[in-house]
Motif scaffolding. Structure first.
Motif, PDB file in Angstrom:
ATOM      1  N   ASP A  13     -39.757 -26.270  67.488  1.00 39.17           N
ATOM      2  CA  ASP A  13     -39.269 -25.279  66.525  1.00 39.17           C
ATOM      3  C   ASP A  13     -39.816 -25.657  65.162  1.00 39.17           C
ATOM      4  O   ASP A  13     -39.874 -26.849  64.817  1.00 39.17           O
ATOM      5  CB  ASP A  13     -37.738 -25.257  66.506  1.00 39.17           C
ATOM      6  CG  ASP A  13     -37.169 -23.977  65.899  1.00 39.17           C
ATOM      7  OD1 ASP A  13     -37.615 -23.606  64.789  1.00 39.17           O
ATOM      8  OD2 ASP A  13     -36.281 -23.366  66.528  1.00 39.17           O
ATOM      9  N   ASP A  14     -40.220 -24.665  64.363  1.00 42.97           N
ATOM     10  CA  ASP A  14     -40.756 -24.966  63.022  1.00 42.97           C
ATOM     11  C   ASP A  14     -39.652 -25.050  61.974  1.00 42.97           C
ATOM     12  O   ASP A  14     -39.931 -25.307  60.792  1.00 42.97           O
ATOM     13  CB  ASP A  14     -41.785 -23.909  62.617  1.00 42.97           C
ATOM     14  CG  ASP A  14     -41.168 -22.523  62.487  1.00 42.97           C
ATOM     15  OD1 ASP A  14     -40.294 -22.189  63.317  1.00 42.97           O
ATOM     16  OD2 ASP A  14     -41.545 -21.782  61.565  1.00 42.97           O
ATOM     17  N   ALA A  35     -41.050 -31.371  68.242  1.00 46.77           N
ATOM     18  CA  ALA A  35     -42.349 -30.961  67.705  1.00 46.77           C
ATOM     19  C   ALA A  35     -42.104 -29.776  66.790  1.00 46.77           C
ATOM     20  O   ALA A  35     -41.315 -28.896  67.110  1.00 46.77           O
ATOM     21  CB  ALA A  35     -43.297 -30.579  68.839  1.00 46.77           C
ATOM     22  N   THR A  36     -42.795 -29.750  65.645  1.00 49.22           N
ATOM     23  CA  THR A  36     -42.557 -28.693  64.649  1.00 49.22           C
ATOM     24  C   THR A  36     -43.611 -27.597  64.695  1.00 49.22           C
ATOM     25  O   THR A  36     -43.595 -26.698  63.846  1.00 49.22           O
ATOM     26  CB  THR A  36     -42.502 -29.297  63.235  1.00 49.22           C
ATOM     27  OG1 THR A  36     -43.712 -30.020  62.991  1.00 49.22           O
ATOM     28  CG2 THR A  36     -41.312 -30.241  63.101  1.00 49.22           C
ATOM     29  N   SER A  37     -44.531 -27.657  65.668  1.00 48.00           N
ATOM     30  CA  SER A  37     -45.538 -26.607  65.828  1.00 48.00           C
ATOM     31  C   SER A  37     -45.995 -26.565  67.275  1.00 48.00           C
ATOM     32  O   SER A  37     -45.835 -27.535  68.032  1.00 48.00           O
ATOM     33  CB  SER A  37     -46.740 -26.849  64.906  1.00 48.00           C
ATOM     34  OG  SER A  37     -47.481 -27.983  65.350  1.00 48.00           O
ATOM     35  N   GLY A  38     -46.616 -25.434  67.623  1.00 52.37           N
ATOM     36  CA  GLY A  38     -47.114 -25.309  68.980  1.00 52.37           C
ATOM     37  C   GLY A  38     -48.220 -26.304  69.285  1.00 52.37           C
ATOM     38  O   GLY A  38     -48.256 -26.896  70.367  1.00 52.37           O
ATOM     39  N   ALA A  39     -49.126 -26.503  68.330  1.00 49.13           N
ATOM     40  CA  ALA A  39     -50.230 -27.430  68.540  1.00 49.13           C
ATOM     41  C   ALA A  39     -49.721 -28.851  68.744  1.00 49.13           C
ATOM     42  O   ALA A  39     -50.211 -29.589  69.605  1.00 49.13           O
ATOM     43  CB  ALA A  39     -51.188 -27.364  67.352  1.00 49.13           C
ATOM     44  N   PRO A  61     -45.528 -20.179  63.047  1.00 51.19           N
ATOM     45  CA  PRO A  61     -46.834 -19.863  62.451  1.00 51.19           C
ATOM     46  C   PRO A  61     -47.981 -20.437  63.286  1.00 51.19           C
ATOM     47  O   PRO A  61     -47.806 -21.383  64.053  1.00 51.19           O
ATOM     48  CB  PRO A  61     -46.759 -20.532  61.081  1.00 51.19           C
ATOM     49  CG  PRO A  61     -45.770 -21.630  61.236  1.00 51.19           C
ATOM     50  CD  PRO A  61     -44.767 -21.140  62.232  1.00 51.19           C
ATOM     51  N   GLU A  62     -49.169 -19.829  63.148  1.00 46.07           N
ATOM     52  CA  GLU A  62     -50.422 -20.259  63.774  1.00 46.07           C
ATOM     53  C   GLU A  62     -50.419 -20.069  65.309  1.00 46.07           C
ATOM     54  O   GLU A  62     -51.288 -19.413  65.853  1.00 46.07           O
ATOM     55  CB  GLU A  62     -50.748 -21.716  63.430  1.00 46.07           C
ATOM     56  CG  GLU A  62     -50.952 -21.945  61.944  1.00 46.07           C
ATOM     57  CD  GLU A  62     -51.296 -23.388  61.639  1.00 46.07           C
ATOM     58  OE1 GLU A  62     -51.504 -24.179  62.584  1.00 46.07           O
ATOM     59  OE2 GLU A  62     -51.366 -23.707  60.444  1.00 46.07           O
ATOM     60  N   MET A  63     -49.453 -20.645  65.991  1.00 46.80           N
ATOM     61  CA  MET A  63     -49.385 -20.489  67.453  1.00 46.80           C
ATOM     62  C   MET A  63     -47.934 -20.226  67.833  1.00 46.80           C
ATOM     63  O   MET A  63     -47.085 -21.097  67.683  1.00 46.80           O
ATOM     64  CB  MET A  63     -49.892 -21.754  68.157  1.00 46.80           C
ATOM     65  CG  MET A  63     -49.966 -21.611  69.682  1.00 46.80           C
ATOM     66  SD  MET A  63     -50.385 -23.179  70.505  1.00 46.80           S
ATOM     67  CE  MET A  63     -51.963 -23.542  69.772  1.00 46.80           C
ATOM     68  N   ASP A  64     -47.657 -19.015  68.314  1.00 49.85           N
ATOM     69  CA  ASP A  64     -46.263 -18.702  68.647  1.00 49.85           C
ATOM     70  C   ASP A  64     -45.892 -19.284  70.016  1.00 49.85           C
ATOM     71  O   ASP A  64     -46.727 -19.828  70.747  1.00 49.85           O
ATOM     72  CB  ASP A  64     -46.007 -17.196  68.597  1.00 49.85           C
ATOM     73  CG  ASP A  64     -46.780 -16.407  69.640  1.00 49.85           C
ATOM     74  OD1 ASP A  64     -47.315 -17.022  70.596  1.00 49.85           O
ATOM     75  OD2 ASP A  64     -46.860 -15.168  69.516  1.00 49.85           O
TER      76      ASP A  64
END
Length: 375
Positions: A13-14, A35-39, A61-64
């Motif tokens: 989750d971001d 993890a705070t981003s998909g990547a 953002p960037e990768m949903d």
């Protein structure tokens, strides 16, 4: 549960506040990483020990979350990890899209900690049960392969001494320089026939596996069932005498010199011998096992004895490994007999009662000269 045994959950989750709430719900029971981003999530999953379950936000953002889920399901290293989407989206189409991508569940914000814990527990329990079933399935497959290998080795190893059992008496019987009396010749002939029967049994064990798998290559010819029955009766007469049972053949009219059916002689012999042997062992002492040739064109032979099949055994009488009250029984006799009959495009059934005993009726296709088979 120790830390080493605790199941691992990855939160993606971001929004730090969401990660904090989810972490507080789950850290007392599970080993939690974030993890705070998909990547970042993909990097963690593919470069480290994979988690047992992922709670994945959709709007990032960037990768949903949808793209993260798609990539995870495409990779063999991560496709089996259950994914629960956590999102503020509540449209039915969004939920459907997530499930179609391979997610196992969907919870919306704001969420209840008790619901999160229940959903996570249910899916982890299900995954653990699936893993145990898969492990047991692999073990069963390994045992089956080992059994097949052992059976194959046994068949090969049995053939070597069997060559001596068959060849030696045959050599002695064919040696004109030996002056063998009739009793000795009879004994050698008995050994020779027993050796050939054992060889046939070894070959039959492999054939039965092929019949079960539907890969047996049937080579039908015209088989004289009367001749087969005579061989069976001759070979089992000693066994019948030991059980104080008579073997009787019966014709509804005049005795038949021959009765041709379409099949394979060895299969017919093995099928009939199994059924007669079972009937002998099930018969009361002093009674008879009667083999009757039937005039009905759809039926050819019945085997009757005065024994009664127990009520509990009747529904599974022809099932594999089904045996009741028979010491040393394998439960393969009637099973293999019906399997053979069906392989030869026939079948069999039975009737049993306290008044009449038990009768097994065998149906096999009669020989039709026009089919091009020569008796």
């Amino acid at each position: 549960m120790s830390d080493n045994e605790r199941q691992k959950i990855l939160l993606v989750d971001d929004t730090p506040a969401n990660l904090k709430i989810l972490g507080q719900c789950l850290r007392d029971r599970y080993e939690v990483s974030v993890a705070t981003s998909g990547a970042q999530a993909l990097h963690m999953i593919w470069d480290r020990q994979t988690p047992d379950l992922i709670l994945l936000d959709i709007v990032m953002p960037e990768m949903d979350g949808y793209e993260v889920c798609r990539r995870l399901k495409e990779n063999p290293l991560s496709r089996d990890i259950p994914i629960i989407f956590v999102t503020a989206l509540s449209e039915a189409g969004e939920e459907t899209k997530g499930l179609e991508l391979g997610a196992v569940d969907y919870v919306t914000k704001p969420f209840s900690p008790s619901i999160i814990r229940a959903r996570v527990k249910n899916h982890l329990d299900y995954k653990r049960a699936q893993g145990e079933l898969q492990r047991q399935n692999h073990m069963l497959q390994a045992y089956a392969r080992m059994r097949e290998d052992m059976e194959r080795i046994s068949r090969h190893d049995l053939r070597t001494p069997l060559n001596v059992v068959i060849n030696l008496p045959q050599m002695l019987l064919e040696d004109d320089e030996l002056e063998l009396d009739e009793e000795t010749r009879g004994c050698l002939d008995t050994i020779l026939r027993a050796g050939y029967r054992m060889l046939s049994m070894i070959d039959m064990s492999l054939d039965l596996v092929k019949m079960e798998q539907g890969t047996y290559d049937l080579k039908p010819i015209a088989v004289d069932l009367v001749g087969v029955v005579r061989k069976v009766v001759a070979d089992l007469r000693t066994h019948a005498a030991a059980n104080e049972v008579q073997l009787v053949t019966h014709w509804p009219g005049a005795p038949l010199a021959e009765l041709f059916i379409t099949g394979e002689e060895l299969l017919c012999y093995s099928m009939t011998a199994n059924l007669v042997k079972n009937a002998i062992e099930a018969s009361p002492r002093g009674s008879a096992v009667t083999l009757s040739f039937l005039p009905d064109p759809t039926h050819c032979l019945s085997i009757h004895n005065l024994g009664v099949i127990p009520a509990a055994a009747r529904p599974v009488f022809f099932e594999k490994y089904s045996t009741y009250g028979k010491e040393g029984g394998t439960g393969l006799g009637t099973y293999s007999a019906r399997l053979i009959a069906r392989t030869m495009k026939g079948d069999m059934g039975f009737e049993t009662s306290d008044e009449k005993g038990t009768e097994i009726v065998i149906r096999l296709p009669r020989f039709v000269p026009a089919a091009g088979l020569v008796p």
